[in-house]
Motif scaffolding. Structure first.
Motif, PDB file in Angstrom:
ATOM      1  N   GLN A  22      68.914  35.841  87.850  1.00 13.10           N
ATOM      2  CA  GLN A  22      70.114  36.664  87.763  1.00 13.10           C
ATOM      3  C   GLN A  22      70.597  36.690  86.318  1.00 13.10           C
ATOM      4  N   LYS A  23      70.658  37.846  85.735  1.00 11.70           N
ATOM      5  CA  LYS A  23      71.025  37.989  84.335  1.00 11.70           C
ATOM      6  C   LYS A  23      72.319  38.780  84.214  1.00 11.70           C
ATOM      7  N   ASP A  24      72.736  38.951  82.967  1.00 15.84           N
ATOM      8  CA  ASP A  24      73.930  39.754  82.718  1.00 15.84           C
ATOM      9  C   ASP A  24      73.636  41.207  82.984  1.00 15.84           C
ATOM     10  N   ALA A  25      74.693  42.000  83.004  1.00 16.18           N
ATOM     11  CA  ALA A  25      74.527  43.422  83.317  1.00 16.18           C
ATOM     12  C   ALA A  25      73.698  44.125  82.257  1.00 16.18           C
ATOM     13  N   GLU A  26      73.803  43.668  81.007  1.00 15.43           N
ATOM     14  CA  GLU A  26      73.044  44.302  79.939  1.00 15.43           C
ATOM     15  C   GLU A  26      71.555  44.017  80.088  1.00 15.43           C
ATOM     16  N   ASP A  27      71.248  42.788  80.519  1.00 20.74           N
ATOM     17  CA  ASP A  27      69.832  42.439  80.681  1.00 20.74           C
ATOM     18  C   ASP A  27      69.228  43.091  81.916  1.00 20.74           C
ATOM     19  N   VAL A  28      70.056  43.277  82.948  1.00 18.64           N
ATOM     20  CA  VAL A  28      69.539  43.876  84.178  1.00 18.64           C
ATOM     21  C   VAL A  28      69.235  45.352  83.982  1.00 18.64           C
ATOM     22  N   ALA A  29      69.980  46.031  83.124  1.00 15.03           N
ATOM     23  CA  ALA A  29      69.774  47.459  82.897  1.00 15.03           C
ATOM     24  C   ALA A  29      68.368  47.714  82.387  1.00 15.03           C
ATOM     25  N   PRO A  30      67.703  48.743  82.841  1.00 13.26           N
ATOM     26  CA  PRO A  30      66.331  49.008  82.383  1.00 13.26           C
ATOM     27  C   PRO A  30      66.305  49.404  80.913  1.00 13.26           C
ATOM     28  N   LYS A  31      65.334  48.855  80.239  1.00 15.75           N
ATOM     29  CA  LYS A  31      65.184  49.156  78.823  1.00 15.75           C
ATOM     30  C   LYS A  31      64.521  50.516  78.644  1.00 15.75           C
ATOM     31  N   LYS A  32      64.986  51.245  77.656  1.00 19.74           N
ATOM     32  CA  LYS A  32      64.448  52.570  77.391  1.00 19.74           C
ATOM     33  C   LYS A  32      63.238  52.447  76.480  1.00 19.74           C
ATOM     34  N   LYS A  33      62.144  52.924  76.962  1.00 19.14           N
ATOM     35  CA  LYS A  33      60.923  52.859  76.161  1.00 19.14           C
ATOM     36  C   LYS A  33      60.832  54.026  75.186  1.00 19.14           C
ATOM     37  N   PHE A  34      61.279  55.198  75.640  1.00 15.40           N
ATOM     38  CA  PHE A  34      61.133  56.394  74.818  1.00 15.40           C
ATOM     39  C   PHE A  34      62.513  57.003  74.550  1.00 15.40           C
ATOM     40  N   MET A  35      62.619  57.653  73.429  1.00 13.44           N
ATOM     41  CA  MET A  35      63.874  58.295  73.043  1.00 13.44           C
ATOM     42  C   MET A  35      64.098  59.554  73.878  1.00 13.44           C
ATOM     43  N   THR A  36      65.392  59.830  74.153  1.00 14.01           N
ATOM     44  CA  THR A  36      65.730  61.053  74.863  1.00 14.01           C
ATOM     45  C   THR A  36      65.701  62.241  73.912  1.00 14.01           C
ATOM     46  N   TYR A  37      65.805  63.422  74.502  1.00 11.65           N
ATOM     47  CA  TYR A  37      65.744  64.649  73.690  1.00 11.65           C
ATOM     48  C   TYR A  37      66.933  64.734  72.732  1.00 11.65           C
ATOM     49  N   ARG A  38      68.114  64.321  73.209  1.00 11.70           N
ATOM     50  CA  ARG A  38      69.300  64.398  72.344  1.00 11.70           C
ATOM     51  C   ARG A  38      69.192  63.425  71.177  1.00 11.70           C
ATOM     52  N   GLU A  39      68.692  62.227  71.456  1.00 13.83           N
ATOM     53  CA  GLU A  39      68.541  61.253  70.370  1.00 13.83           C
ATOM     54  C   GLU A  39      67.531  61.738  69.338  1.00 13.83           C
ATOM     55  N   LYS A  40      66.451  62.354  69.818  1.00 10.35           N
ATOM     56  CA  LYS A  40      65.470  62.878  68.867  1.00 10.35           C
ATOM     57  C   LYS A  40      66.082  63.985  68.001  1.00 10.35           C
ATOM     58  N   ARG A  41      66.808  64.865  68.636  1.00 10.52           N
ATOM     59  CA  ARG A  41      67.396  66.000  67.892  1.00 10.52           C
ATOM     60  C   ARG A  41      68.463  65.529  66.914  1.00 10.52           C
ATOM     61  N   LYS A  42      69.148  64.446  67.243  1.00 14.01           N
ATOM     62  CA  LYS A  42      70.220  63.955  66.387  1.00 14.01           C
ATOM     63  C   LYS A  42      69.705  63.132  65.219  1.00 14.01           C
ATOM     64  N   ASN A  43      68.653  62.307  65.460  1.00 12.58           N
ATOM     65  CA  ASN A  43      68.228  61.342  64.460  1.00 12.58           C
ATOM     66  C   ASN A  43      66.950  61.726  63.722  1.00 12.58           C
ATOM     67  N   LEU A  44      66.170  62.676  64.252  1.00 12.14           N
ATOM     68  CA  LEU A  44      64.873  62.981  63.659  1.00 12.14           C
ATOM     69  C   LEU A  44      64.831  64.437  63.227  1.00 12.14           C
ATOM     70  N   SER A  45      63.984  64.655  62.237  1.00 10.51           N
ATOM     71  CA  SER A  45      63.764  66.021  61.785  1.00 10.51           C
ATOM     72  C   SER A  45      62.752  66.703  62.701  1.00 10.51           C
ATOM     73  N   ARG A  46      62.480  67.955  62.419  1.00  8.63           N
ATOM     74  CA  ARG A  46      61.573  68.714  63.285  1.00  8.63           C
ATOM     75  C   ARG A  46      60.162  68.134  63.227  1.00  8.63           C
ATOM     76  N   MET A  47      59.692  67.814  62.031  1.00  8.60           N
ATOM     77  CA  MET A  47      58.351  67.244  61.896  1.00  8.60           C
ATOM     78  C   MET A  47      58.267  65.851  62.533  1.00  8.60           C
ATOM     79  N   GLN A  48      59.353  65.056  62.340  1.00  8.08           N
ATOM     80  CA  GLN A  48      59.360  63.724  62.945  1.00  8.08           C
ATOM     81  C   GLN A  48      59.370  63.798  64.475  1.00  8.08           C
ATOM     82  N   ARG A  49      60.116  64.793  65.012  1.00  6.43           N
ATOM     83  CA  ARG A  49      60.117  64.957  66.468  1.00  6.43           C
ATOM     84  C   ARG A  49      58.724  65.311  66.985  1.00  6.43           C
ATOM     85  N   LYS A  50      58.025  66.127  66.222  1.00 12.17           N
ATOM     86  CA  LYS A  50      56.678  66.510  66.619  1.00 12.17           C
ATOM     87  C   LYS A  50      55.747  65.302  66.633  1.00 12.17           C
ATOM     88  N   TRP A  51      55.818  64.485  65.572  1.00 13.68           N
ATOM     89  CA  TRP A  51      54.989  63.282  65.523  1.00 13.68           C
ATOM     90  C   TRP A  51      55.382  62.290  66.634  1.00 13.68           C
TER      91      TRP A  51
END
Length: 794
Positions: A428-457
């Motif tokens: 039994q862990k804390d709520a933060e540890d129980v939450a599933p870890k995100k392996k891949f970035m979402t579309y909004r995070e990619k659009r906000k943090n990465l450029s077009r070429m970086q999103r493609k890669w």
């Protein structure tokens, strides 16, 4: 009249349910089958009638009337002459005589054809007026003659069949007997026991060659020869009583080895309707046919094994009586062995859960051999199961079996849980540890943090990672932990049920041993209640010594892991172990020493910061005293534990000094380790152990007398210092009636040049010389006496 039935519209056909259409099709097929079955029955009856008619012996026709004195025999008085009949009736009789049906009709009951129809009522009334008679005498065979008509009606004419002479009857009987003898088959020649044994060996050799040929053909080309599996499986129904048992056993084992070799490393799933309708390559179609045939034959083979075991259990004898009831047990044992092999070898293949359902109840079988076979198979399955799917299935069935039998099962059924490969689970862990870890970035995070070429890669990298995970086909760590957690939860539910409801059952030792094995993985919420239950079990006094040791071990496993945060004082468990140390078995059955060593390791090495010096000194003194009374391997394990105590706790060298520390006198008979004044005694036992006959015990005793140094002249060799106490106990065990290290052979003494008589005389002379030296030394100077003594010794 014109038909009013309308043709159904297309919409109505669409609304018609598929179930209704299926039912219509089934009814149509059933009618066709019933008509075909009826036709076959009629044909069969017709063939039997023809066959019986051919085989029936024709009976002789009636003998014609003989002439007596140139005239025919006179008719009976009752029969009227033909000249009294009308011409029309006579002509009708002649016409009817030309027809075949006239000869076969029963004229005694039927009316003539030319008579007008009468009312049925008068016929019935006439029939009812006829008196009934019991048939007391056997019916005589009658011959129907031509009827006679008069004013009253038709008079039937019959006569008895003439009886043949006795001589003729005897001749006919002898002829029938001769014909029957001609039809009898030839008698089977009587064989001697040697000839029967030779014939049996020949048949058995032929069957073995046939089995080997089929198995070799299947293993060489499984795709092309999959149909030969059916031929080999058909030999499971061998009908020759001389070789049936051995042949069936050989076929069972052969099929088991074949399936182990040709079964693929994946589970074969049934094809969907769309996949069956789709066009595929020849290779793909061939593979599909092979897989379908393999699964069906494997299923039939498992059903045969199951039926064999059921027949043995139910003592059910087959109608053919080919195999005796005594031979059923041997067949059932071979069937169980095959199922156990398939359980361990093919955990990934089809019908594995069905095999589990068959094997688990047999673990509780009354036959010790079958029960041991199934338990060993389940243990091996647990040991090699890395993912946890098969282990989870077996644990579920075992839990259901224990609950269904009302905890009336053998302890070996629960002891297999000790071989589960579970080392960590999801806690039994804390709520933060129980939450599933995100392996891949979402579309909004990619659009906000990465450029077009970086999103493609980034998109290309994520696609590649997914493909790699699919290619590896490896289970993630999270999924494995989830399976292990579910498995362990079922195990603990079974254990807690027995602790709550069946505390006096023979399953309690296995439950306590399992709790000691997995106690560090129990949820923290159950710790308080579980420790209270364990202490109450010890205080009840109804447990055996080994069970109480398991209770102590379970309690300390709980408190040494996650239980460190709990404020629980285990002083009662320390006192119980200290009090019962001298109850250990000192003979060959000293397996409890291993549990004691494990308890001491958990109680002192892992909880060293929570143990007082007085408690450690008391245990050290009592363990040293115990080492004098047990076997060498137990002494080595106890001394290794004492070494750990002396190196873990400071000021333990107080017991190596004769001077007392503080006030009070040591009380060895007191059962409280805190108040026995162990600091005022000494480890005099080590000096006795230093003279022990076992060389390893001598080394440990000398090492402890020197203060258990880690280096220097008093240090132990690496092979002894780097091993745990339990490992040393097992390494120096005398269970196999061997001495470790092996005893060196005694070298024979040097042979003297003189005989036994000469040696006896020489001993006597030496005795007299010694006596003479002692008498002379009293009257001679000291130098002379010393000279004589040296002479005698030389």
């Amino acid at each position: 009249k014109k038909s009013t039935k309308r043709v159904p519209t297309f919409g109505k056909l669409l609304r018609t349910s598929k179930i209704k259409l299926d039912n219509k099709l089934k009814n149509k097929q059933f009618k066709q089958q019933s008509v075909a079955r009826k036709y076959r029955k009629e044909q069969k009856k017709l063939r039997e009638a023809i066959r019986s008619t051919i085989a029936r012996k024709p009976f002789p026709l009636e003998e014609p009337k003989k002439k007596v004195g140139g005239k025919w025999e006179e008719e009976e008085e009752d029969a009227l002459p033909l000249d009294m009949m009308d011409e029309d009736d006579l002509q009708l009789m002649k016409d009817l005589a030309q027809k075949a049906s006239f000869l076969t009709r029963d004229l005694s009951s039927d009316e003539p054809v030319h008579v007008k129809k009468r009312k049925h009522e008068s016929v019935i009334e006439k029939y009812e007026k006829v008196p009934r008679r019991m048939q007391t005498e056997p019916e005589k065979e009658l011959i129907h003659l031509l009827p006679i008509k008069d004013k009253g009606g038709i008079i039937p004419q019959t006569m008895e069949k003439p009886v043949l002479n006795v001589a003729e009857g005897e001749e006919e009987e002898t002829e029938e007997m001769e014909e029957a003898e001609d039809f009898n088959p030839e008698p089977v020649p009587v064989l001697s026991p040697e000839e029967m044994a030779a014939q049996r060996r020949q048949k058995l050799q032929e069957r073995k060659i046939h089995i080997a040929a089929l198995a070799s053909a299947i293993l060489s080309e499984p795709d092309n020869n999959i149909k030969k599996l059916k031929e080999l499986r058909a030999m499971l129904m061998e009908q020759d009583p001389n070789v049936a048992v051995i042949v069936r056993k050989l076929v069972m084992v052969s099929l088991m080895e074949i399936f182990k070799d040709i079964a693929p490393s994946y589970k074969i799933r049934p094809l969907t309707e769309a996949e069956k309708a789709a066009k595929v390559k020849k290779e793909t179609q061939k593979l599909r046919e092979f897989e379908e045939g393999l699964v069906s034959q494997y299923k039939f083979y498992l059903e045969n094994l199951e039926q064999t075991i059921k027949d043995w259990k139910q003592r059910k004898l087959k109608k053919s009586n080919v195999i005796s009831l005594k031979a059923y047990k041997g067949l059932a044992e071979i069937a169980v062995k095959c199922l156990c092999e398939l359980l361990v070898a093919l955990p990934h293949f089809n019908f594995h859960n069905n095999i589990i359902v068959l094997i688990v109840p047999l673990m509780n079988d009354t036959s010790k051999m079958i029960s041991q076979l199934c338990c060993e198979a389940v243990k091996n399955l647990f040991k090699q199961d890395k993912l946890g799917y098969a282990s989870l299935g077996v644990v579920k069935v075992i839990s259901g079996l224990v609950k269904g039998r009302n905890y009336n099962v053998r302890p070996e059924v629960l002891k297999v849980f000790l071989h589960l490969r579970i080392k960590e689970v999801e806690l039994q862990k804390d709520a933060e540890d129980v939450a599933p870890k995100k392996k891949f970035m979402t579309y909004r995070e990619k659009r906000k943090n990465l450029s077009r070429m970086q999103r493609k890669w980034k998109k290309a990298e994520e696609r590649l990672e997914r493909e790699l995970l699919e290619a590896e086909a490896s289970e993630s760590k999270e999924k494995k932990l989830k399976l292990h957690t579910e498995t362990l939860n079922i195990v603990f539910v079974t254990y807690f049920r027995i602790l709550k409801r069946a505390q006096k059952s023979p399953l309690l030792p296995a439950v306590l041993e399992g709790l000691a094995r997995f106690a560090h993985l129990i949820n923290v919420e159950f710790f308080d209640d579980l420790v209270v239950v364990l202490h109450s079990l010890i205080a009840s006094g109804s447990l055996s010594y080994r069970e109480s040791l398991h209770c102590v071990l379970s309690a300390f496993h709980i408190l040494s892991g996650q239980g460190d945060v709990l404020n629980i004082d285990p002083m009662k468990f320390y006192t119980h172990l200290y009090k019962t140390l001298f109850s250990l078995h000192a003979g060959g059955a000293n397996e409890d020493i291993e549990i004691v060593l494990e308890c001491l390791n958990v109680m002192f090495a892992k909880r060293r910061k929570k143990v007082s010096l007085q408690r450690a000194l008391a245990f050290l003194k009592r363990l040293s005293t115990l080492a004098l009374h047990v076997l060498p391997n137990s002494s080595i394990g106890i001394l290794a534990t004492n070494r750990v105590l002396m190196q873990t706790f400071r000021k333990m060298d107080l017991l190596l000094d004769n001077e007392s520390q503080g006030s009070g006198v040591y009380l060895p008979e007191l059962d409280e380790p805190e108040h026995c004044n162990a600091q005022n005694t000494a480890l005099w036992e080590l000096h006795l152990l230093k003279r022990h006959y076992h060389p390893t015990v001598q080394k440990f005793a000398s090492h402890l007398i020197a203060g258990a140094p880690t280096e220097g002249s008093g240090a132990l060799p690496l092979d002894l210092s780097q091993r745990m106490a339990a490992e040393l106990f097992e390494a120096y065990s005398m269970r196999g009636m061997t001495f470790n290290p092996p005893v060196e052979p005694v070298t024979p003494r040097r042979k003297d040049t003189f005989s036994r008589t000469d040696s006896f005389i020489d001993d006597e002379l030496n005795k007299q010389l010694q006596q003479h030296i002692s008498e002379t030394a009293a009257h001679q100077p000291l130098d002379f006496a010393k000279h004589l003594k040296e002479f005698s010794l030389s």
